[in-house]
Design a protein around this motif. Structure first.
Motif, PDB file in Angstrom:
ATOM      1  N   VAL A   1      -6.363  -5.738   2.977  1.00  0.00           N
ATOM      2  CA  VAL A   1      -5.959  -4.743   3.968  1.00  0.00           C
ATOM      3  C   VAL A   1      -6.416  -3.379   3.478  1.00  0.00           C
ATOM      4  O   VAL A   1      -6.333  -3.077   2.280  1.00  0.00           O
ATOM      5  CB  VAL A   1      -4.434  -4.764   4.198  1.00  0.00           C
ATOM      6  N   LEU A   2      -6.953  -2.595   4.380  1.00  0.00           N
ATOM      7  CA  LEU A   2      -7.327  -1.219   4.059  1.00  0.00           C
ATOM      8  C   LEU A   2      -6.587  -0.307   5.029  1.00  0.00           C
ATOM      9  O   LEU A   2      -6.622  -0.535   6.239  1.00  0.00           O
ATOM     10  CB  LEU A   2      -8.848  -1.066   4.203  1.00  0.00           C
ATOM     11  N   ILE A   3      -5.904   0.699   4.472  1.00  0.00           N
ATOM     12  CA  ILE A   3      -5.155   1.618   5.333  1.00  0.00           C
ATOM     13  C   ILE A   3      -5.936   2.924   5.485  1.00  0.00           C
ATOM     14  O   ILE A   3      -6.360   3.522   4.499  1.00  0.00           O
ATOM     15  CB  ILE A   3      -3.751   1.890   4.766  1.00  0.00           C
ATOM     16  N   LEU A   4      -6.132   3.306   6.744  1.00  0.00           N
ATOM     17  CA  LEU A   4      -6.934   4.474   7.056  1.00  0.00           C
ATOM     18  C   LEU A   4      -6.043   5.521   7.725  1.00  0.00           C
ATOM     19  O   LEU A   4      -5.555   5.309   8.824  1.00  0.00           O
ATOM     20  CB  LEU A   4      -8.047   4.027   8.016  1.00  0.00           C
TER      21      LEU A   4
ATOM     22  N   GLN B   1     -10.194  12.346   4.708  1.00  0.00           N
ATOM     23  CA  GLN B   1     -10.555  13.589   4.027  1.00  0.00           C
ATOM     24  C   GLN B   1     -11.149  13.339   2.644  1.00  0.00           C
ATOM     25  O   GLN B   1     -12.189  13.879   2.289  1.00  0.00           O
ATOM     26  CB  GLN B   1      -9.312  14.464   3.888  1.00  0.00           C
ATOM     27  N   SER B   2     -10.488  12.473   1.875  1.00  0.00           N
ATOM     28  CA  SER B   2     -10.926  12.255   0.493  1.00  0.00           C
ATOM     29  C   SER B   2     -12.096  11.277   0.391  1.00  0.00           C
ATOM     30  O   SER B   2     -12.798  11.251  -0.609  1.00  0.00           O
ATOM     31  CB  SER B   2      -9.762  11.732  -0.348  1.00  0.00           C
ATOM     32  N   GLY B   3     -12.296  10.476   1.433  1.00  0.00           N
ATOM     33  CA  GLY B   3     -13.341   9.449   1.354  1.00  0.00           C
ATOM     34  C   GLY B   3     -12.996   8.352   0.355  1.00  0.00           C
ATOM     35  O   GLY B   3     -13.861   7.618  -0.100  1.00  0.00           O
ATOM     36  N   LYS B   4     -11.724   8.258  -0.014  1.00  0.00           N
ATOM     37  CA  LYS B   4     -11.285   7.195  -0.939  1.00  0.00           C
ATOM     38  C   LYS B   4     -10.223   6.335  -0.245  1.00  0.00           C
ATOM     39  O   LYS B   4      -9.304   6.873   0.378  1.00  0.00           O
ATOM     40  CB  LYS B   4     -10.677   7.807  -2.209  1.00  0.00           C
ATOM     41  N   TYR B   5     -10.413   5.019  -0.360  1.00  0.00           N
ATOM     42  CA  TYR B   5      -9.481   4.116   0.327  1.00  0.00           C
ATOM     43  C   TYR B   5      -8.781   3.226  -0.684  1.00  0.00           C
ATOM     44  O   TYR B   5      -9.332   2.884  -1.728  1.00  0.00           O
ATOM     45  CB  TYR B   5     -10.225   3.201   1.311  1.00  0.00           C
ATOM     46  N   ASN B   6      -7.586   2.798  -0.303  1.00  0.00           N
ATOM     47  CA  ASN B   6      -6.879   1.781  -1.078  1.00  0.00           C
ATOM     48  C   ASN B   6      -7.140   0.415  -0.465  1.00  0.00           C
ATOM     49  O   ASN B   6      -6.872   0.199   0.714  1.00  0.00           O
ATOM     50  CB  ASN B   6      -5.373   2.041  -1.030  1.00  0.00           C
TER      51      ASN B   6
ATOM     52  N   GLN C   1      -4.019  -3.512  -5.945  1.00  0.00           N
ATOM     53  CA  GLN C   1      -4.659  -2.482  -5.140  1.00  0.00           C
ATOM     54  C   GLN C   1      -5.760  -1.834  -5.950  1.00  0.00           C
ATOM     55  O   GLN C   1      -5.583  -1.546  -7.124  1.00  0.00           O
ATOM     56  CB  GLN C   1      -3.632  -1.423  -4.738  1.00  0.00           C
ATOM     57  N   ILE C   2      -6.913  -1.643  -5.311  1.00  0.00           N
ATOM     58  CA  ILE C   2      -7.963  -0.907  -5.996  1.00  0.00           C
ATOM     59  C   ILE C   2      -8.423   0.240  -5.113  1.00  0.00           C
ATOM     60  O   ILE C   2      -8.425   0.118  -3.884  1.00  0.00           O
ATOM     61  CB  ILE C   2      -9.205  -1.784  -6.338  1.00  0.00           C
ATOM     62  N   GLU C   3      -8.838   1.335  -5.797  1.00  0.00           N
ATOM     63  CA  GLU C   3      -9.350   2.468  -5.043  1.00  0.00           C
ATOM     64  C   GLU C   3     -10.852   2.307  -4.912  1.00  0.00           C
ATOM     65  O   GLU C   3     -11.544   2.033  -5.894  1.00  0.00           O
ATOM     66  CB  GLU C   3      -9.019   3.776  -5.758  1.00  0.00           C
ATOM     67  N   VAL C   4     -11.329   2.438  -3.673  1.00  0.00           N
ATOM     68  CA  VAL C   4     -12.785   2.344  -3.457  1.00  0.00           C
ATOM     69  C   VAL C   4     -13.239   3.549  -2.651  1.00  0.00           C
ATOM     70  O   VAL C   4     -12.483   4.107  -1.855  1.00  0.00           O
ATOM     71  CB  VAL C   4     -13.192   1.052  -2.701  1.00  0.00           C
TER      72      VAL C   4
ATOM     73  N   SER D   1     -18.782   2.433  -1.692  1.00  0.00           N
ATOM     74  CA  SER D   1     -18.698   1.194  -2.475  1.00  0.00           C
ATOM     75  C   SER D   1     -17.855   0.121  -1.803  1.00  0.00           C
ATOM     76  O   SER D   1     -17.668  -0.955  -2.351  1.00  0.00           O
ATOM     77  CB  SER D   1     -18.148   1.486  -3.877  1.00  0.00           C
ATOM     78  N   LEU D   2     -17.345   0.417  -0.597  1.00  0.00           N
ATOM     79  CA  LEU D   2     -16.437  -0.531   0.062  1.00  0.00           C
ATOM     80  C   LEU D   2     -17.073  -1.906   0.266  1.00  0.00           C
ATOM     81  O   LEU D   2     -16.513  -2.929  -0.116  1.00  0.00           O
ATOM     82  CB  LEU D   2     -15.972   0.056   1.416  1.00  0.00           C
TER      83      LEU D   2
END
Ligand SMILES: [Zn+2]
Ligand SMILES: [Zn+2]
Length: 420
Positions: A379-382, A388-393, A402-405, A409-410
């Motif tokens: 699951v990716l939460i947007l 704004q940050s361009g970083k997703y969990n 959970q990893i930050e991508v 790199s997604l």
């Protein structure tokens, strides 16, 4: 008034389609390795094609065909089986030129007006194959062992291969007469059905299902004991090849098949898990059918199998994993997130990742519930922060990790996680 489907037919629903697709895919894979090409045939043909090939006296032609006059006045029949159409097409398109062994298979619906009962449908599905243009017993052997390989790939167990030889136009007429006179001595003991049809089709008495008739049939002359020299030699070769390959089989002298056109080797694959009607697949050699339709002499060997029965035998352990689950579920919080997700979702799908999403702007809780229900692997939460940050969990739903991508790199991360 609610309109329902016609009696005796059914829908194949999304919950079971994965099994069907798996069986079909496996057939495509295995059969093509044996050099078979798919042929797609019309669902309906001229009625005469079936009455001539299957035989006027068979149950199919007498009672079970869906036949109607079309608007032009032609007599049309929904195909009750596939072989007749393959033969018709083979001759029509002169597939005998240049002469060589042609290996064809087909799959699709067939139609017979039978009394609806458990596991029997008026529209049912078959997969069949025909090897055309060789009388070699090596063809008999290869087609039968291809089937066994196919069933093994599908994880089917407790199968038996049963074989018999029905002879050829040189030896069968004399055998039929011998059989008829033996039957005549038992007429008052045999069932009405057998009494009625033994003159026209004495072989069918051998596979009558009435218990008393089965006992009588044990004592009737068997085709395998009345073969001419060539038929005997062929039958011996088929058996010795099966022996050499270590493929177990039984000789079943009562295996006569319902259709008139079979010659020499006939066979069935049966399953101990199917009860009394235990054949999943049957077929054999039909060396004169092409000639009967005014094609050149073309010895053939083929089979057809019933999809419904086959699918009922699949082990749920083998098939549980087949239903498709999304690789990733994208949870969107707010309008900006939905906008941002449009290309993200498209790009992932285009790259081969299966993606699901919410279409109703639900709350975070309701979107997570949907992701869980669909058994999404990630699951990716947007939300605004992520955009704004361009970083997703990225959350792995199996492990909870959970990893930050980053946006870049997604795809790569998903690919490595999904294959690993
Ligand atoms: Zn013969
Ligand atoms: Zn009978």
């Amino acid at each position: 008034m609610k309109i329902q489907s016609v009696r005796g037919v059914k829908d194949i629903l999304p919950g079971e389609i994965a099994k069907w697709q798996w069986v079909e895919k496996t057939a495509h894979e295995i059969f093509s390795r044996y050099g078979f090409s798919e042929i797609r045939l019309p669902i309906f043909e001229k009625t005469a094609l079936f009455s001539r090939s299957i035989g006027e006296t068979s149950d199919i032609v007498e009672k079970e065909m869906y036949t109607f006059d079309d608007r032009g006045g032609d007599q049309i029949t929904l195909r009750p089986e596939g072989t007749a159409s393959v033969v018709r097409s083979y001759i029509q398109h002169k597939m005998y030129n240049p002469p060589s062994l042609l290996k064809l298979y087909y799959m699709g619906p067939m139609f017979r007006y039978e009394r609806p009962q458990a596991g029997r449908f008026r529209q049912f599905y078959q997969i069949g194959a025909e090897a055309m243009g060789s009388a070699s017993p090596l063809v008999d052997f290869e087609v039968m062992t291809m089937l066994i390989a196919f069933f093994n790939k599908l994880g089917l167990k407790d199968l038996r291969l049963e074989i018999n030889s029905l002879g050829c136009p040189d030896c069968r007429p004399a055998y039929r007469e011998t059989l008829k006179s033996a039957i005549r001595e038992h007429l008052d003991e045999l069932c009405g059905n057998c009494n009625q049809r033994y003159e026209r089709n004495p072989l069918r008495v051998l596979d009558c299902k009435v218990e008393k008739d089965r006992q009588i049939a044990e004592g009737l002359p068997k085709s395998k004991d009345h073969l001419c020299e060539v038929c005997q030699e062929n039958f011996n070769k088929v058996q010795s090849m099966l022996d050499t390959a270590g493929t177990p089989y039984n000789i079943n002298p009562k295996l006569v098949r319902g259709l008139d056109y079979y010659t020499r080797t006939t066979f069935e694959v049966t399953s101990e898990n199917l009860g009394s009607q235990n054949a999943i697949c049957g077929g054999g050699r039909y060396d004169s059918l092409v000639e009967e339709f005014e094609g050149p002499s073309t010895p053939c060997f083929g089979f057809a199998l019933g999809m419904e029965r086959l699918i009922s035998l699949l082990d749920s352990e083998e098939t549980d994993g087949l239903n498709s689950k999304p690789d990733i579920y994208i949870v969107c919080l707010g309008e900006a997130a939905v906008s941002h997700s449009l290309n993200m979702v498209h790009d992932l799908r285009y790259a081969g990742i299966s993606v699901e999403r919410d279409y109703e702007s639900g709350s975070m809780k309701s979107q997570m519930r949907k992701a869980n229900k669909m058994q999404a692997q990630f699951v990716l939460i947007l939300g605004d922060n992520e955009i704004q940050s361009g970083k997703y969990n990225l959350k792995n739903m199996d492990t909870g990790d959970q990893i930050e991508v980053s946006a870049n790199s997604l795809l790569e991360t998903l690919r490595s996680q999904l294959t690993g």
